[in-house]
Scaffold this motif. Structure first.
Motif, PDB file in Angstrom:
ATOM      1  N   UNK A   1      -4.875   9.160  -4.144  1.00  0.00           N
ATOM      2  CA  UNK A   1      -5.379  10.502  -3.830  1.00  0.00           C
ATOM      3  C   UNK A   1      -6.094  11.105  -5.040  1.00  0.00           C
ATOM      4  N   UNK A   2      -5.538  10.886  -6.229  1.00  0.00           N
ATOM      5  CA  UNK A   2      -6.126  11.426  -7.456  1.00  0.00           C
ATOM      6  C   UNK A   2      -7.544  10.902  -7.677  1.00  0.00           C
ATOM      7  N   UNK A   3      -7.771   9.624  -7.366  1.00  0.00           N
ATOM      8  CA  UNK A   3      -9.063   9.005  -7.640  1.00  0.00           C
ATOM      9  C   UNK A   3      -9.957   8.904  -6.404  1.00  0.00           C
ATOM     10  N   UNK A   4      -9.550   9.525  -5.307  1.00  0.00           N
ATOM     11  CA  UNK A   4     -10.383   9.553  -4.116  1.00  0.00           C
ATOM     12  C   UNK A   4     -10.523   8.210  -3.433  1.00  0.00           C
ATOM     13  N   UNK A   5      -9.464   7.407  -3.477  1.00  0.00           N
ATOM     14  CA  UNK A   5      -9.477   6.062  -2.896  1.00  0.00           C
ATOM     15  C   UNK A   5      -8.795   6.087  -1.533  1.00  0.00           C
ATOM     16  N   UNK A   6      -9.387   5.404  -0.553  1.00  0.00           N
ATOM     17  CA  UNK A   6      -8.818   5.354   0.792  1.00  0.00           C
ATOM     18  C   UNK A   6      -7.474   4.625   0.772  1.00  0.00           C
ATOM     19  N   UNK A   7      -6.506   5.180   1.473  1.00  0.00           N
ATOM     20  CA  UNK A   7      -5.137   4.665   1.472  1.00  0.00           C
ATOM     21  C   UNK A   7      -4.903   3.791   2.694  1.00  0.00           C
ATOM     22  N   UNK A   8      -4.404   2.586   2.455  1.00  0.00           N
ATOM     23  CA  UNK A   8      -4.104   1.680   3.548  1.00  0.00           C
ATOM     24  C   UNK A   8      -2.757   1.019   3.379  1.00  0.00           C
ATOM     25  N   UNK A   9      -2.183   0.585   4.494  1.00  0.00           N
ATOM     26  CA  UNK A   9      -0.901  -0.124   4.473  1.00  0.00           C
ATOM     27  C   UNK A   9      -1.148  -1.621   4.345  1.00  0.00           C
ATOM     28  N   UNK A  10      -0.227  -2.298   3.668  1.00  0.00           N
ATOM     29  CA  UNK A  10      -0.318  -3.741   3.431  1.00  0.00           C
ATOM     30  C   UNK A  10       0.976  -4.407   3.926  1.00  0.00           C
ATOM     31  N   UNK A  11       1.152  -4.443   5.256  1.00  0.00           N
ATOM     32  CA  UNK A  11       2.403  -4.971   5.814  1.00  0.00           C
ATOM     33  C   UNK A  11       2.476  -6.495   5.700  1.00  0.00           C
ATOM     34  N   UNK A  12       3.714  -7.006   5.749  1.00  0.00           N
ATOM     35  CA  UNK A  12       3.940  -8.423   5.519  1.00  0.00           C
ATOM     36  C   UNK A  12       5.049  -8.939   6.418  1.00  0.00           C
ATOM     37  N   UNK A  13       5.178 -10.256   6.469  1.00  0.00           N
ATOM     38  CA  UNK A  13       6.418 -10.844   6.957  1.00  0.00           C
ATOM     39  C   UNK A  13       7.554 -10.420   6.021  1.00  0.00           C
ATOM     40  N   UNK A  14       8.803 -10.388   6.513  1.00  0.00           N
ATOM     41  CA  UNK A  14       9.939 -10.034   5.645  1.00  0.00           C
ATOM     42  C   UNK A  14      10.256 -11.192   4.695  1.00  0.00           C
ATOM     43  N   UNK A  15       9.650 -11.177   3.507  1.00  0.00           N
ATOM     44  CA  UNK A  15       9.727 -12.352   2.630  1.00  0.00           C
ATOM     45  C   UNK A  15       9.524 -11.945   1.171  1.00  0.00           C
ATOM     46  N   UNK A  16      10.461 -11.184   0.638  1.00  0.00           N
ATOM     47  CA  UNK A  16      10.365 -10.792  -0.767  1.00  0.00           C
ATOM     48  C   UNK A  16      10.585 -11.994  -1.686  1.00  0.00           C
ATOM     49  N   UNK A  17      11.359 -12.980  -1.229  1.00  0.00           N
ATOM     50  CA  UNK A  17      11.675 -14.130  -2.072  1.00  0.00           C
ATOM     51  C   UNK A  17      10.427 -14.927  -2.446  1.00  0.00           C
ATOM     52  N   UNK A  18       9.463 -14.994  -1.535  1.00  0.00           N
ATOM     53  CA  UNK A  18       8.260 -15.789  -1.797  1.00  0.00           C
ATOM     54  C   UNK A  18       6.996 -14.936  -1.670  1.00  0.00           C
ATOM     55  N   UNK A  19       7.124 -13.632  -1.915  1.00  0.00           N
ATOM     56  CA  UNK A  19       5.980 -12.722  -1.983  1.00  0.00           C
ATOM     57  C   UNK A  19       5.134 -12.747  -0.713  1.00  0.00           C
ATOM     58  N   UNK A  20       5.813 -12.919   0.441  1.00  0.00           N
ATOM     59  CA  UNK A  20       5.099 -12.871   1.707  1.00  0.00           C
ATOM     60  C   UNK A  20       4.239 -14.076   1.988  1.00  0.00           C
ATOM     61  N   UNK A  21       4.480 -15.172   1.282  1.00  0.00           N
ATOM     62  CA  UNK A  21       3.636 -16.359   1.438  1.00  0.00           C
ATOM     63  C   UNK A  21       4.311 -17.484   2.212  1.00  0.00           C
ATOM     64  N   UNK A  22       5.454 -17.198   2.827  1.00  0.00           N
ATOM     65  CA  UNK A  22       6.157 -18.192   3.635  1.00  0.00           C
ATOM     66  C   UNK A  22       5.669 -18.122   5.078  1.00  0.00           C
ATOM     67  N   UNK A  23       5.272 -19.256   5.627  1.00  0.00           N
ATOM     68  CA  UNK A  23       4.863 -19.298   7.038  1.00  0.00           C
ATOM     69  C   UNK A  23       6.070 -19.014   7.924  1.00  0.00           C
ATOM     70  N   UNK A  24       5.899 -18.165   8.928  1.00  0.00           N
ATOM     71  CA  UNK A  24       6.980 -17.804   9.846  1.00  0.00           C
ATOM     72  C   UNK A  24       6.463 -17.824  11.276  1.00  0.00           C
ATOM     73  N   UNK A  25       7.345 -18.218  12.188  1.00  0.00           N
ATOM     74  CA  UNK A  25       7.029 -18.179  13.611  1.00  0.00           C
ATOM     75  C   UNK A  25       7.999 -17.203  14.271  1.00  0.00           C
ATOM     76  N   UNK A  26       7.608 -15.929  14.327  1.00  0.00           N
ATOM     77  CA  UNK A  26       8.460 -14.884  14.859  1.00  0.00           C
ATOM     78  C   UNK A  26       7.952 -14.452  16.232  1.00  0.00           C
ATOM     79  N   UNK A  27       8.863 -13.988  17.108  1.00  0.00           N
ATOM     80  CA  UNK A  27       8.412 -13.471  18.403  1.00  0.00           C
ATOM     81  C   UNK A  27       7.420 -12.329  18.223  1.00  0.00           C
TER      82      UNK A  27
END
Length: 245
Positions: free
Chosen positions: A48-74
Motif C-alpha cells: 500500500x505504501x508503494x502503490x503496488x497491487x495486492x494479490x494472494x499467492x495460495x498454495x497446496x498445504x506444503x510448508x515442508x517443501x515450499x509448496x513444490x510437492x505434487x499433490x492429487x487432492x479432490x
C-alpha cells in the motif's frame, strides 16, 4: 505498451520492501507454503505504501517443501483451501485500508493447474466465490487462464524472466538442472523477446508464442534487485510502461 511486473512476497525473503519499489504487483504468501498473519500484514502495508497491487499467492498445504510437492487432492478440497487462503489475505488487506485485486497460485498448485483442467476449474471457482472482480493470474496459454475465462474472470497471462520453457509453452520443471536462467543478460533478452515479439525460445531451440500480460520476478535470487532495476531501465528505453492497471 503497458506490462505488469509481479513478485512473490512474504516468503521469508530479505528484499521484499526494496523489491516492492520496483514492481507493480505483489503476490503475497497466505500461510500454506510460507508466511503467516504477520508477514501477510507487513507485505500489505508495504504494498500500500508503494502503490503496488495486492494479490494472494495460495498454495497446496506444503510448508515442508515450499509448496513444490505434487499433490492429487479432490477438487472440492482445493476449492475450500483456496477460499480459505484468499479470505485470510482479503481480511488483512481490508483491515489496513487496502484491497486485494488478484490471485496467482504458487508452486506446484500453479504448475499442475497449467495442465489439469479439473484443478484449474476448482481454483477459478474459488476466486469467483470470494470476489468475482479479482483477476486470475496464470501461465500464458494454460488451463488456468481458460478456466478463468469460462467463469467470466479477468485474467492475466504470465511469463517468467528467469525460467526456461518447453516446446508446449510450459516451464522446465525445477527438478531439472537447466530450469533456471542463471545470467541477467539472458533473462533480460528472453523477457524483451516475450514482451516485444510475443515469443520465447524453448529448451529444444524452437520458438513458441506467448502473451505477456505480466512478468514474474523472483525476489529470492542473489541478484534479484539488480536484475529488476536493469529490467525497468530496459523497459524505459523501449517506451514500455510498468503498471498493474
Amino acid at each position: 505498451m503497458i506490462v505488469d511486473l509481479n513478485a512473490d512476497l512474504g516468503e521469508g525473503g530479505h528484499h521484499d520492501q526494496a523489491l516492492l519499489q520496483l514492481v507493480s504487483s505483489a503476490n503475497i504468501a497466505c500461510g500454506f507454503h510460507a508466511g503467516d498473519a504477520q508477514t501477510m500484514r507487513q507485505s500489505v502495508i508495504w504494498a500500500r505504501q508503494y502503490g503496488v497491487a495486492i494479490g494472494a499467492h495460495p498454495s497446496f498445504p506444503d510448508r515442508q517443501n515450499f509448496g513444490r510437492t505434487a499433490m492429487q487432492l479432490p477438487p472440492e478440497t482445493v476449492f475450500a483451501q483456496v477460499v480459505y487462503q484468499l479470505g485470510a489475505l482479503a481480511a488483512i488487506a481490508h483491515a489496513e485500508g487496502a484491497e486485494m485485486v488478484h490471485v496467482k497460485p504458487h508452486g506446484m498448485l500453479y504448475n499442475q493447474a497449467a495442465k489439469d483442467a479439473v484443478l484449474a476449474d476448482a481454483i477459478a471457482r474459488a476466486v469467483l466465490a470470494v470476489n468475482p472482480r479479482l483477476r486470475l493470474v496464470g501461465l500464458a496459454g494454460s488451463e488456468l487462464i481458460l478456466a478463468g475465462r469460462r467463469y467470466g474472470l479477468a485474467t492475466r497471462q504470465e511469463v517468467f524472466a528467469d525460467r526456461r520453457y518447453l516446446a508446449d509453452g510450459t516451464l522446465v520443471p525445477r527438478s531439472d538442472p537447466d530450469a533456471l536462467i542463471e545470467t541477467a543478460q539472458l533473462a533480460l533478452a528472453q523477457t524483451l523477446d516475450m514482451v516485444l515479439r510475443h515469443q520465447v525460445k524453448t529448451r529444444e531451440g524452437s520458438f513458441t508464442a506467448v502473451k505477456a500480460d505480466t512478468i514474474c520476478l523472483h525476489g529470492d535470487g542473489e541478484h534479484a534487485l539488480a536484475f529488476a532495476s536493469r529490467l525497468r531501465e530496459s523497459f524505459k528505453q523501449q517506451n514500455i510502461i510498468v503498471s498493474a492497471n
